[in-house]
Design a protein around this motif. Structure first.
Motif, PDB file in Angstrom:
ATOM      1  N   GLY A 124      49.772 100.781  22.592  1.00 35.98           N
ATOM      2  CA  GLY A 124      50.814 100.313  23.509  1.00 35.98           C
ATOM      3  C   GLY A 124      50.167  99.714  24.745  1.00 35.98           C
ATOM      4  N   TYR A 125      50.906  98.863  25.460  1.00 32.92           N
ATOM      5  CA  TYR A 125      50.323  98.216  26.642  1.00 32.92           C
ATOM      6  C   TYR A 125      51.382  97.593  27.532  1.00 32.92           C
ATOM      7  N   TRP A 126      51.109  97.581  28.808  1.00 30.68           N
ATOM      8  CA  TRP A 126      51.882  96.785  29.761  1.00 30.68           C
ATOM      9  C   TRP A 126      50.942  96.393  30.907  1.00 30.68           C
ATOM     10  N   VAL A 127      51.291  95.281  31.561  1.00 28.98           N
ATOM     11  CA  VAL A 127      50.436  94.749  32.637  1.00 28.98           C
ATOM     12  C   VAL A 127      51.276  94.627  33.904  1.00 28.98           C
ATOM     13  N   ARG A 128      50.691  94.986  35.035  1.00 30.46           N
ATOM     14  CA  ARG A 128      51.378  94.871  36.333  1.00 30.46           C
ATOM     15  C   ARG A 128      51.798  93.422  36.551  1.00 30.46           C
ATOM     16  N   ILE A 180      49.869  89.369  35.232  1.00 25.08           N
ATOM     17  CA  ILE A 180      50.106  88.839  33.882  1.00 25.08           C
ATOM     18  C   ILE A 180      49.581  87.399  33.765  1.00 25.08           C
ATOM     19  N   GLY A 181      49.347  86.983  32.529  1.00 27.67           N
ATOM     20  CA  GLY A 181      48.975  85.594  32.266  1.00 27.67           C
ATOM     21  C   GLY A 181      47.501  85.280  32.468  1.00 27.67           C
ATOM     22  N   HIS A 182      46.669  86.312  32.593  1.00 30.45           N
ATOM     23  CA  HIS A 182      45.229  86.085  32.764  1.00 30.45           C
ATOM     24  C   HIS A 182      44.409  86.721  31.647  1.00 30.45           C
ATOM     25  N   GLY A 183      45.063  87.051  30.549  1.00 30.15           N
ATOM     26  CA  GLY A 183      44.312  87.577  29.404  1.00 30.15           C
ATOM     27  C   GLY A 183      43.967  89.055  29.499  1.00 30.15           C
ATOM     28  N   ILE A 184      44.541  89.758  30.486  1.00 30.71           N
ATOM     29  CA  ILE A 184      44.188  91.182  30.633  1.00 30.71           C
ATOM     30  C   ILE A 184      44.612  91.970  29.392  1.00 30.71           C
ATOM     31  N   ALA A 185      45.860  91.796  28.938  1.00 28.38           N
ATOM     32  CA  ALA A 185      46.329  92.583  27.791  1.00 28.38           C
ATOM     33  C   ALA A 185      45.467  92.314  26.559  1.00 28.38           C
ATOM     34  N   THR A 186      45.137  91.059  26.322  1.00 27.31           N
ATOM     35  CA  THR A 186      44.340  90.728  25.132  1.00 27.31           C
ATOM     36  C   THR A 186      42.969  91.400  25.193  1.00 27.31           C
ATOM     37  N   ARG A 187      42.333  91.338  26.359  1.00 24.86           N
ATOM     38  CA  ARG A 187      41.000  91.949  26.479  1.00 24.86           C
ATOM     39  C   ARG A 187      41.072  93.467  26.347  1.00 24.86           C
ATOM     40  N   ALA A 230      61.806  89.704  19.839  1.00 26.14           N
ATOM     41  CA  ALA A 230      62.022  88.861  21.025  1.00 26.14           C
ATOM     42  C   ALA A 230      60.855  88.935  22.017  1.00 26.14           C
ATOM     43  N   ASN A 231      59.921  89.843  21.784  1.00 25.90           N
ATOM     44  CA  ASN A 231      58.831  90.019  22.748  1.00 25.90           C
ATOM     45  C   ASN A 231      57.679  89.060  22.415  1.00 25.90           C
ATOM     46  N   HIS A 232      57.861  87.788  22.790  1.00 22.98           N
ATOM     47  CA  HIS A 232      56.920  86.740  22.394  1.00 22.98           C
ATOM     48  C   HIS A 232      55.545  86.927  23.025  1.00 22.98           C
ATOM     49  N   GLU A 238      48.268  88.658  18.149  1.00 25.92           N
ATOM     50  CA  GLU A 238      47.578  87.573  17.433  1.00 25.92           C
ATOM     51  C   GLU A 238      46.192  87.325  18.007  1.00 25.92           C
ATOM     52  N   LYS A 239      46.141  87.209  19.352  1.00 25.54           N
ATOM     53  CA  LYS A 239      44.864  86.871  19.997  1.00 25.54           C
ATOM     54  C   LYS A 239      43.842  87.999  19.869  1.00 25.54           C
ATOM     55  N   ALA A 240      44.335  89.238  19.744  1.00 27.74           N
ATOM     56  CA  ALA A 240      43.412  90.377  19.613  1.00 27.74           C
ATOM     57  C   ALA A 240      42.987  90.593  18.158  1.00 27.74           C
TER      58      ALA A 240
HETATM   59  C1  LIG Z   1      53.074  91.613  26.983  1.00 23.91           C
HETATM   60  C2  LIG Z   1      52.147  91.721  28.187  1.00 23.91           C
HETATM   61  C3  LIG Z   1      51.426  93.077  28.113  1.00 23.91           C
HETATM   62  C4  LIG Z   1      51.112  90.584  28.149  1.00 23.91           C
HETATM   63  O1  LIG Z   1      50.166  90.794  29.195  1.00 23.91           O
HETATM   64  P1  LIG Z   1      49.184  89.597  29.672  1.00 23.91           P
HETATM   65  O2  LIG Z   1      48.015  90.219  30.351  1.00 23.91           O
HETATM   66  O3  LIG Z   1      49.970  88.592  30.410  1.00 23.91           O
HETATM   67  O4  LIG Z   1      48.741  89.015  28.254  1.00 23.91           O
HETATM   68  P2  LIG Z   1      47.667  87.881  27.948  1.00 23.91           P
HETATM   69  O5  LIG Z   1      47.447  87.077  29.193  1.00 23.91           O
HETATM   70  O6  LIG Z   1      46.496  88.527  27.328  1.00 23.91           O
HETATM   71  O7  LIG Z   1      48.382  87.015  26.826  1.00 23.91           O
HETATM   72  C5  LIG Z   1      49.777  86.714  26.919  1.00 23.91           C
HETATM   73  C6  LIG Z   1      50.118  85.568  25.993  1.00 23.91           C
HETATM   74  O8  LIG Z   1      51.547  85.539  25.864  1.00 23.91           O
HETATM   75  C7  LIG Z   1      51.996  84.247  26.196  1.00 23.91           C
HETATM   76  N1  LIG Z   1      53.346  84.392  26.720  1.00 23.91           N
HETATM   77  C8  LIG Z   1      53.744  84.975  27.853  1.00 23.91           C
HETATM   78  N2  LIG Z   1      55.082  84.904  27.952  1.00 23.91           N
HETATM   79  C9  LIG Z   1      55.526  84.265  26.844  1.00 23.91           C
HETATM   80  C10 LIG Z   1      56.801  83.886  26.367  1.00 23.91           C
HETATM   81  N3  LIG Z   1      57.914  84.175  27.052  1.00 23.91           N
HETATM   82  N4  LIG Z   1      56.874  83.230  25.168  1.00 23.91           N
HETATM   83  C11 LIG Z   1      55.767  82.943  24.456  1.00 23.91           C
HETATM   84  N5  LIG Z   1      54.509  83.293  24.865  1.00 23.91           N
HETATM   85  C12 LIG Z   1      54.413  83.948  26.046  1.00 23.91           C
HETATM   86  C13 LIG Z   1      50.997  83.749  27.197  1.00 23.91           C
HETATM   87  O9  LIG Z   1      51.074  82.341  27.334  1.00 23.91           O
HETATM   88  C14 LIG Z   1      49.710  84.217  26.524  1.00 23.91           C
HETATM   89  O10 LIG Z   1      49.369  83.442  25.392  1.00 23.91           O
HETATM   90  P3  LIG Z   1      48.313  82.216  25.453  1.00 23.91           P
HETATM   91  O11 LIG Z   1      47.016  82.803  25.885  1.00 23.91           O
HETATM   92  O12 LIG Z   1      48.324  81.686  24.070  1.00 23.91           O
HETATM   93  O13 LIG Z   1      48.861  81.255  26.501  1.00 23.91           O
HETATM   94  C15 LIG Z   1      52.917  91.641  29.536  1.00 23.91           C
HETATM   95  O14 LIG Z   1      53.709  90.480  29.550  1.00 23.91           O
HETATM   96  C16 LIG Z   1      53.815  92.833  29.790  1.00 23.91           C
HETATM   97  O15 LIG Z   1      53.421  93.761  30.490  1.00 23.91           O
HETATM   98  N6  LIG Z   1      55.046  92.789  29.240  1.00 23.91           N
HETATM   99  C17 LIG Z   1      56.004  93.881  29.449  1.00 23.91           C
HETATM  100  C18 LIG Z   1      55.596  95.120  28.669  1.00 23.91           C
HETATM  101  C19 LIG Z   1      55.550  94.838  27.167  1.00 23.91           C
HETATM  102  O16 LIG Z   1      56.396  94.154  26.629  1.00 23.91           O
HETATM  103  N7  LIG Z   1      54.538  95.440  26.507  1.00 23.91           N
HETATM  104  C20 LIG Z   1      54.347  95.310  25.074  1.00 23.91           C
HETATM  105  C21 LIG Z   1      55.210  96.275  24.355  1.00 23.91           C
HETATM  106  S1  LIG Z   1      54.980  96.191  22.589  1.00 23.91           S
END
Ligand SMILES: CC(C)(COP(=O)(O)OP(=O)(O)OC[C@H]1O[C@@H](n2cnc3c(N)ncnc32)[C@H](O)[C@@H]1OP(=O)(O)O)[C@@H](O)C(=O)NCCC(=O)NCCS
Length: 190
Positions: A110-114, A118-125, A150-152, A159-161
């Motif tokens: 599981g994961y979430w980012v402050r 977001i948008g800097h690749g933290i979750a993927t890394r 719906a959680n795109h 996918e990226k991981a």
């Molecule tokens: C999901 C989440 C953890 C991603 O964290 P993050 O650090 O921004 O993730 P990354 O930067 O590693 O990658 C996010 C990717 O999603 C893409 N993305 C973000 N919002 C998007 C959207 N609405 N539709 C499609 N793609 C989206 C980004 O463009 C990126 O992909 P890319 O590298 O191909 O551009 C963060 O948005 C979050 O905390 N969400 C709420 C909690 C949650 O849903 N957790 C997962 C539960 S299963």
């Protein structure tokens, strides 16, 4: 594949206490982290609300956070759940966990980012690093990510991981953004 929790299973060993990812550290929470956890969640509530069911319990007090961290600590010690913070110096930037709730040999990540990180690749890394660490646990056969259709953003992280889509199933709508269909992704142990 289904979303139903399977029988209780506890891995024989816990994950590493500390995983370094560039300048960030993934580690167990301590009660001293309550304030930075509180700040990360209170500033991110609307960002987390669509897909994080536990946001329904917000607002929580700082004392509630301390009690939660103590509960996570007890779960770590009995190997029933592994919740970790992701820290950039002493600031919490994300949270992650390895959850033994999908049957024997399987850990769900599981994961979430402050919101302001977001948008800097933290979750993927973070997911890549924790998955690599988890596959080194002796009795872990595979790692899974489950998220609502719906959680795109979550889908992109999987996918990226390097996870592979293995199924789609009816799931409980436990958060406001949920459609009631979820995807399951898997990364088998090498
Ligand atoms: C999901 C989440 C953890 C991603 O964290 P993050 O650090 O921004 O993730 P990354 O930067 O590693 O990658 C996010 C990717 O999603 C893409 N993305 C973000 N919002 C998007 C959207 N609405 N539709 C499609 N793609 C989206 C980004 O463009 C990126 O992909 P890319 O590298 O191909 O551009 C963060 O948005 C979050 O905390 N969400 C709420 C909690 C949650 O849903 N957790 C997962 C539960 S299963």
């Amino acid at each position: 594949v289904s979303g139903r929790p399977q029988q209780a299973w506890r891995p024989r060993q816990a994950p590493p206490e500390r995983i370094e990812v560039g300048a960030m550290v993934i580690r167990r929470y301590t009660v001293d982290d309550a304030a930075t956890l509180h700040h990360a969640i209170t500033s991110s509530v609307e960002h987390l609300r669509p897909f994080m069911p536990w946001i329904a319990d917000e607002p929580r007090s700082l004392d509630d956070r301390r009690a939660l961290i103590a509960a996570w600590d007890a779960q770590w010690r009995d190997r029933s759940d592994f919740v970790m913070g992701v820290f950039d110096t002493d600031q919490l930037v994300a949270s992650t966990g390895l959850h033994p709730r999908r049957g024997a040999g399987v850990l769900e990540i599981g994961y979430w980012v402050r919101v302001d990180r977001i948008g800097h690749g933290i979750a993927t890394r973070v997911v890549s690093a924790i998955a690599t660490a988890a596959t080194q646990m002796s009795d872990v056969a595979s790692l899974e990510i489950h998220h609502d259709l719906a959680n795109h953003a979550s889908r992109r992280v999987a996918e990226k991981a390097g996870f592979v889509l293995v199924g789609e199933y009816d799931s409980q709508r436990s958060s406001p953004g949920d459609t009631g269909r979820s995807l399951c992704w898997e990364r088998p142990s090498p």
